[in-house]
Design a protein around this motif. Structure first.
Motif, short mmCIF file in Angstrom:
data_model
loop_
_atom_site.label_atom_id
_atom_site.label_comp_id
_atom_site.label_asym_id
_atom_site.label_seq_id
_atom_site.Cartn_x
_atom_site.Cartn_y
_atom_site.Cartn_z
N SER A 55 0.84 -1.19 0.00
CA SER A 55 0.00 0.00 0.00
C SER A 55 0.88 1.25 0.00
CB SER A 55 -0.89 0.01 1.24
OG SER A 55 -0.12 0.34 2.40
N ASP A 56 0.25 2.42 -0.08
CA ASP A 56 1.01 3.67 -0.07
C ASP A 56 1.12 4.27 1.34
OD1 ASP A 56 -1.58 4.49 0.28
OD2 ASP A 56 -1.44 6.21 -1.08
N GLU A 57 0.87 3.45 2.36
CA GLU A 57 0.92 3.92 3.76
C GLU A 57 2.23 4.65 4.06
OE1 GLU A 57 2.17 1.94 7.93
OE2 GLU A 57 0.89 0.71 6.66
N ALA A 58 3.35 4.01 3.75
CA ALA A 58 4.65 4.59 4.07
C ALA A 58 4.96 5.79 3.18
CB ALA A 58 5.75 3.53 3.92
N GLU A 59 4.54 5.73 1.92
CA GLU A 59 4.79 6.84 1.00
C GLU A 59 4.06 8.10 1.46
OE1 GLU A 59 6.44 9.05 -1.76
OE2 GLU A 59 7.01 6.97 -1.38
N LYS A 60 2.89 7.93 2.07
CA LYS A 60 2.17 9.08 2.60
C LYS A 60 2.98 9.78 3.68
CE LYS A 60 -2.54 7.47 1.70
NZ LYS A 60 -3.81 6.95 2.31
N VAL A 61 3.63 9.00 4.54
CA VAL A 61 4.48 9.57 5.58
C VAL A 61 5.64 10.34 4.95
CG1 VAL A 61 6.00 9.06 7.54
CG2 VAL A 61 3.87 7.76 7.23
N ASN A 62 6.23 9.76 3.93
CA ASN A 62 7.34 10.41 3.24
C ASN A 62 6.91 11.74 2.63
OD1 ASN A 62 9.93 10.71 2.12
ND2 ASN A 62 9.36 9.62 0.25
N GLN A 63 5.74 11.74 1.98
CA GLN A 63 5.25 12.95 1.34
C GLN A 63 4.87 14.04 2.34
OE1 GLN A 63 5.04 13.57 -2.16
NE2 GLN A 63 6.44 11.84 -1.99
N GLU A 64 4.29 13.62 3.45
CA GLU A 64 3.79 14.60 4.42
C GLU A 64 4.86 15.09 5.39
OE1 GLU A 64 0.53 12.65 6.33
OE2 GLU A 64 -0.66 12.51 4.49
N LEU A 65 5.79 14.19 5.78
CA LEU A 65 6.74 14.53 6.85
C LEU A 65 8.20 14.52 6.43
CD1 LEU A 65 5.01 12.51 9.73
CD2 LEU A 65 4.73 14.94 9.17
N GLY A 66 8.50 13.98 5.24
CA GLY A 66 9.88 13.97 4.77
C GLY A 66 10.59 12.65 4.99
N LEU A 67 11.77 12.54 4.38
CA LEU A 67 12.51 11.27 4.36
C LEU A 67 12.93 10.82 5.75
CD1 LEU A 67 13.84 9.01 2.74
CD2 LEU A 67 15.86 10.49 2.44
N GLU A 68 13.39 11.74 6.60
CA GLU A 68 13.86 11.36 7.93
C GLU A 68 12.74 10.71 8.74
OE1 GLU A 68 15.89 13.39 11.91
OE2 GLU A 68 15.95 14.45 9.98
N GLU A 69 11.55 11.32 8.70
CA GLU A 69 10.41 10.75 9.44
C GLU A 69 9.94 9.45 8.81
OE1 GLU A 69 8.95 11.63 12.34
OE2 GLU A 69 10.69 12.97 12.49
N PHE A 70 10.06 9.35 7.49
CA PHE A 70 9.73 8.10 6.81
C PHE A 70 10.61 6.96 7.31
CE2 PHE A 70 11.29 5.28 3.40
CZ PHE A 70 10.13 4.58 3.09
N GLN A 71 11.92 7.21 7.37
CA GLN A 71 12.85 6.18 7.84
C GLN A 71 12.54 5.79 9.28
OE1 GLN A 71 14.78 4.64 5.88
NE2 GLN A 71 16.03 5.93 4.55
N LYS A 72 12.26 6.80 10.12
CA LYS A 72 11.93 6.53 11.52
C LYS A 72 10.65 5.72 11.62
CE LYS A 72 10.90 8.96 15.85
NZ LYS A 72 10.72 10.31 16.48
N HIS A 73 9.65 6.08 10.85
CA HIS A 73 8.36 5.39 10.84
C HIS A 73 8.53 3.92 10.47
CE1 HIS A 73 4.57 4.10 8.81
NE2 HIS A 73 3.97 4.80 9.76
N GLU A 74 9.34 3.65 9.44
CA GLU A 74 9.51 2.28 8.95
C GLU A 74 10.33 1.43 9.91
OE1 GLU A 74 7.81 1.06 5.83
OE2 GLU A 74 6.91 2.65 7.03
N VAL A 75 11.28 2.05 10.61
CA VAL A 75 12.05 1.31 11.63
C VAL A 75 11.14 0.92 12.78
CG1 VAL A 75 13.87 1.49 13.36
CG2 VAL A 75 14.29 2.30 11.02
N GLU A 76 10.32 1.86 13.23
CA GLU A 76 9.41 1.60 14.35
C GLU A 76 8.39 0.52 14.01
OE1 GLU A 76 7.75 5.40 15.17
OE2 GLU A 76 9.48 6.11 16.32
N LYS A 77 7.99 0.44 12.76
CA LYS A 77 6.94 -0.49 12.35
C LYS A 77 7.47 -1.67 11.53
CE LYS A 77 3.22 2.94 12.35
NZ LYS A 77 2.43 2.29 13.40
N CYS A 78 8.76 -1.95 11.65
CA CYS A 78 9.35 -2.98 10.79
C CYS A 78 8.76 -4.37 11.03
CB CYS A 78 10.87 -3.01 10.93
SG CYS A 78 11.47 -3.63 12.52
N GLU A 79 8.18 -4.60 12.19
CA GLU A 79 7.57 -5.91 12.48
C GLU A 79 6.08 -5.96 12.10
OE1 GLU A 79 9.31 -8.43 13.29
OE2 GLU A 79 11.20 -7.35 13.67
#
Length: 303
Positions: free
Chosen positions: A171-195
């Motif tokens: 899905s575009d769940e993670a891409e939405k974070v990237n678009q709204e908050l930027g690459l740094e927050e995207f990386q943080k979001h994906e690390v936190e939710k990697c499981e």
């Protein structure tokens, strides 16, 4: 027993994705339906040249069950021609030796509503609006890019298919974070939710169907299908993509985590028979070196 397509991958394809119909389409756009009809009838015995998706379709039609010899892929021609002007397309199908026997002719009307009747796993078209409607109704669909790719074919039986990740397989769940908050927050979001597995994207079911075909051939020590994930993700965001595929019980043969680099050089090396991506810019570059399908889904394609 009734005839069914159960157990097969079903791909619906438009005539302009299968064949080069640029000249005919130009006549339709510039001179109207009647001029187009006259042109098609006058030239209906002239062979149409390969379109961008032709090599892919030709190979898919050659996939047969090693035990029964039955075809494992069914190709349905979905055409906005009427049956009269569509005769030229079927004549070319026959002359090219393609085993395509089923079709729907809709005379200018969008064909998406017939995809369900054929149990379609994938829809390929040159018409972006038809593709959008198909995606909105739950079908894996892509607009074939003409690009600068001239097309090539080789003797190998192997079929290679490449996918982008977010908004295509996922899905575009993670891409939405990237678009709204930027690459740094995207990386943080994906690390936190990697499981936590990502939700499926529009092409998850098609990849799963390809995995099933791969297993059919692997039982007989054959490797006729090869898949690749080609994504702008990089470490540490790669973990969630890999673990999501693992949770689904499906996988890819190769994966490239490019961190925003141009995908074209990698794709040229992998040399897929088609590549699917949601981002227009990546599709433009990729279409210069490989057959490419644009998947107009997700936040990047929001109106």
């Amino acid at each position: 027993m009734p005839v069914t397509l159960d157990g097969k991958i079903v791909i619906a394809i438009s005539s302009r994705a299968l064949f080069d119909l640029d000249e005919s389409n130009k006549i339709f756009e510039e001179r109207g339906e009647q001029a187009y009809t006259n042109f098609q009838i006058e030239h209906e015995d002239e062979l149409l040249e390969h379109g961008v998706a032709f090599p892919l379709i030709k190979r898919l039609l050659g996939l047969q069950d090693p035990e029964t010899g039955q075809n494992l892929v069914e190709i349905i021609l979905i055409s906005k021609n009427d049956p009269n002007t569509g005769l030229r397309v079927f004549n070319s199908i026959e002359k090219h030796g393609l085993h395509i026997t089923r079709a729907a002719f809709t005379r200018g009307r969008t064909p998406y509503k017939y995809l369900n009747a054929f149990n379609s796993d994938l829809f390929l078209s040159a018409n972006q609006e038809d593709v959008r409607l198909a995606l909105q109704n739950g079908f894996a669909s892509a607009t074939i890019f003409a690009g600068a790719y001239l097309g090539k074919d080789e003797n190998s039986e192997e079929i290679r298919i490449a996918f982008d990740g977010d908004a295509v397989i996922f899905s575009d769940e993670a891409e939405k974070v990237n678009q709204e908050l930027g690459l740094e927050e995207f990386q943080k979001h994906e690390v936190e939710k990697c499981e936590i597995p990502l939700a499926p994207g529009p092409f998850k079911s098609f990849l799963a169907a390809l995995n099933k075909l791969q297993k059919t051939f692997e039982k007989h020590n054959k490797q006729l299908i090869r898949t690749a994930l080609v994504t702008a993700r990089n470490a540490p965001a790669h973990k969630r993509a890999i673990k999501t595929l693992r949770s689904w019980g499906i996988g890819v043969d190769e994966a490239f985590f490019l961190g925003g680099l141009d995908k074209a050089p990698i794709l040229e090396s992998f040399d897929p028979h088609i590549f699917f991506d949601d981002q227009h810019t990546y599709c433009v570059n990729a279409s210069r070196v490989v057959p490419t399908g644009h998947v107009p889904s997700g936040v990047k394609n929001a109106d």
